[in-house]
Design a protein around this motif. Structure first.
Motif, PDB file in Angstrom:
ATOM      1  N   THR A 280      -0.077 134.481 -20.149  1.00 17.59           N
ATOM      2  CA  THR A 280       0.661 133.026 -20.300  1.00 17.59           C
ATOM      3  C   THR A 280      -0.457 132.002 -20.145  1.00 17.59           C
ATOM      4  O   THR A 280      -0.734 131.094 -20.966  1.00 17.59           O
ATOM      5  CB  THR A 280       1.940 132.761 -19.440  1.00 17.59           C
ATOM      6  OG1 THR A 280       2.820 133.795 -19.812  1.00 17.59           O
ATOM      7  CG2 THR A 280       2.453 131.536 -19.619  1.00 17.59           C
TER       8      THR A 280
ATOM      9  N   TYR B  31      -3.395 132.284 -22.562  1.00 18.01           N
ATOM     10  CA  TYR B  31      -2.892 131.713 -24.002  1.00 18.01           C
ATOM     11  C   TYR B  31      -3.158 130.122 -24.002  1.00 18.01           C
ATOM     12  O   TYR B  31      -3.642 129.400 -24.825  1.00 18.01           O
ATOM     13  CB  TYR B  31      -1.765 132.045 -24.422  1.00 18.01           C
ATOM     14  CG  TYR B  31      -1.008 131.217 -25.676  1.00 18.01           C
ATOM     15  CD1 TYR B  31      -1.592 131.645 -26.883  1.00 18.01           C
ATOM     16  CD2 TYR B  31      -0.216 130.169 -25.613  1.00 18.01           C
ATOM     17  CE1 TYR B  31      -1.108 130.944 -28.190  1.00 18.01           C
ATOM     18  CE2 TYR B  31       0.319 129.814 -26.798  1.00 18.01           C
ATOM     19  CZ  TYR B  31      -0.162 129.836 -27.872  1.00 18.01           C
ATOM     20  OH  TYR B  31       0.128 129.345 -29.022  1.00 18.01           O
TER      21      TYR B  31
ATOM     22  N   THR C  85       2.870 128.645 -12.793  1.00 20.64           N
ATOM     23  CA  THR C  85       2.007 130.003 -13.306  1.00 20.64           C
ATOM     24  C   THR C  85       0.984 130.408 -12.146  1.00 20.64           C
ATOM     25  O   THR C  85       1.131 131.630 -11.551  1.00 20.64           O
ATOM     26  CB  THR C  85       1.913 130.335 -14.664  1.00 20.64           C
ATOM     27  OG1 THR C  85       2.940 129.812 -15.482  1.00 20.64           O
ATOM     28  CG2 THR C  85       1.361 131.717 -14.776  1.00 20.64           C
TER      29      THR C  85
ATOM     30  N   THR D  16       1.384 125.716 -16.634  1.00 21.49           N
ATOM     31  CA  THR D  16       0.217 126.641 -15.929  1.00 21.49           C
ATOM     32  C   THR D  16       0.196 126.371 -14.442  1.00 21.49           C
ATOM     33  O   THR D  16      -0.160 127.271 -13.917  1.00 21.49           O
ATOM     34  CB  THR D  16      -0.913 125.813 -16.766  1.00 21.49           C
ATOM     35  OG1 THR D  16      -1.028 124.399 -16.616  1.00 21.49           O
ATOM     36  CG2 THR D  16      -1.122 126.089 -18.334  1.00 21.49           C
TER      37      THR D  16
ATOM     38  N   VAL E 183       1.777 139.518 -17.702  1.00 17.39           N
ATOM     39  CA  VAL E 183       2.474 138.674 -18.183  1.00 17.39           C
ATOM     40  C   VAL E 183       2.239 137.187 -17.699  1.00 17.39           C
ATOM     41  O   VAL E 183       1.970 136.304 -18.484  1.00 17.39           O
ATOM     42  CB  VAL E 183       4.227 138.639 -17.946  1.00 17.39           C
ATOM     43  CG1 VAL E 183       4.898 137.662 -18.467  1.00 17.39           C
ATOM     44  CG2 VAL E 183       4.658 140.027 -18.662  1.00 17.39           C
TER      45      VAL E 183
END
Length: 220
Positions: free
Chosen positions: A109, A112, A127, A124, A105
């Motif tokens: 993310t 993408y 993450t 970003t 996941v």
């Protein structure tokens, strides 16, 4: 076909599928180094090329682990090669599958946003930081952060955790932290902070080439 697509290995003496924690930690260290290096390129050079490659490899590797078979994960194969002479440490496969699903996941993310949208943001950054923390704890301490939340979603008993942390038992004497050790740690941290202030000016001076005269020597 059943041997091709499966999750975990059947090992004598274990009643559930297991994985080798040593090669998992090795692969986490490899991914941590690659991700950290790519982020350094962004911070110091504004270059996003490497991180796009790393994220793509990261995502593909996790998809192979979870959807096909961890045995065919390229990064785990490298990890297995590096620790092939060490005695395996078996851990339950199911909680690792859950943790790696979280990784899918997170990496999907970033894939993408970085590759398709070709944009960066606070999302970003956070993450990437979460991924780094997960990888660092796995590689450095053998702590699977994703595995820690596994019991919240699955009520059955977790078996064969890394270091047997899921077994509730008293720590051995060598594992306990004494008051004297805590005092030493506090004093050490205090000394570091004190030294930071006292030595800041000296440490701030840029080093000179050892085989050439220093600027101070030239001025004399």
């Amino acid at each position: 076909m059943n041997n091709l697509i499966q999750f975990g290995e059947i090992v004598e003496g274990y009643d559930i599928p297991v994985l080798n924690e040593r090669e998992i930690r090795a692969s986490a260290g490899i991914l941590f180094l690659a991700t950290y290096t790519s982020l350094m390129f962004i911070l110091f050079d504004g270059n996003f090329l490497l991180v796009k490659y790393v994220i793509s490899i990261f995502l593909l590797d996790l998809l192979i682990r979870v959807l096909i078979n961890p045995r065919f994960s390229p990064i785990l194969i490298i990890g297995r090669f590096m620790v092939r002479n060490q005695v395996p440490e078996y851990v339950g496969a199911q909680q690792k599958k859950f943790a790696w699903s979280i990784g899918i996941v997170l990496s999907a993310t970033m894939f993408y946003l970085f590759v398709f949208v070709n944009a960066y943001s606070l999302i970003t950054g956070i993450t990437c930081l979460i991924c780094l923390i997960f990888l660092f704890f796995e590689a450095a301490f053998g702590i699977c952060l994703g595995c820690l939340v596994y019991p919240i979603f699955y009520k059955h008993k977790v078996q064969h955790c890394p270091g047997e942390v899921c077994d509730r038992r008293n720590r051995q004497a060598i594992q306990k932290v004494s008051l004297a050790q805590i005092i030493v740690l506090v004093l050490f941290i205090g000394t570091v902070f004190l030294a930071t202030g006292l030595l800041r000016e000296r440490f701030s001076k840029p080093p000179h080439n050892m085989f050439k005269p220093s600027p101070t020597a030239k001025s004399r």
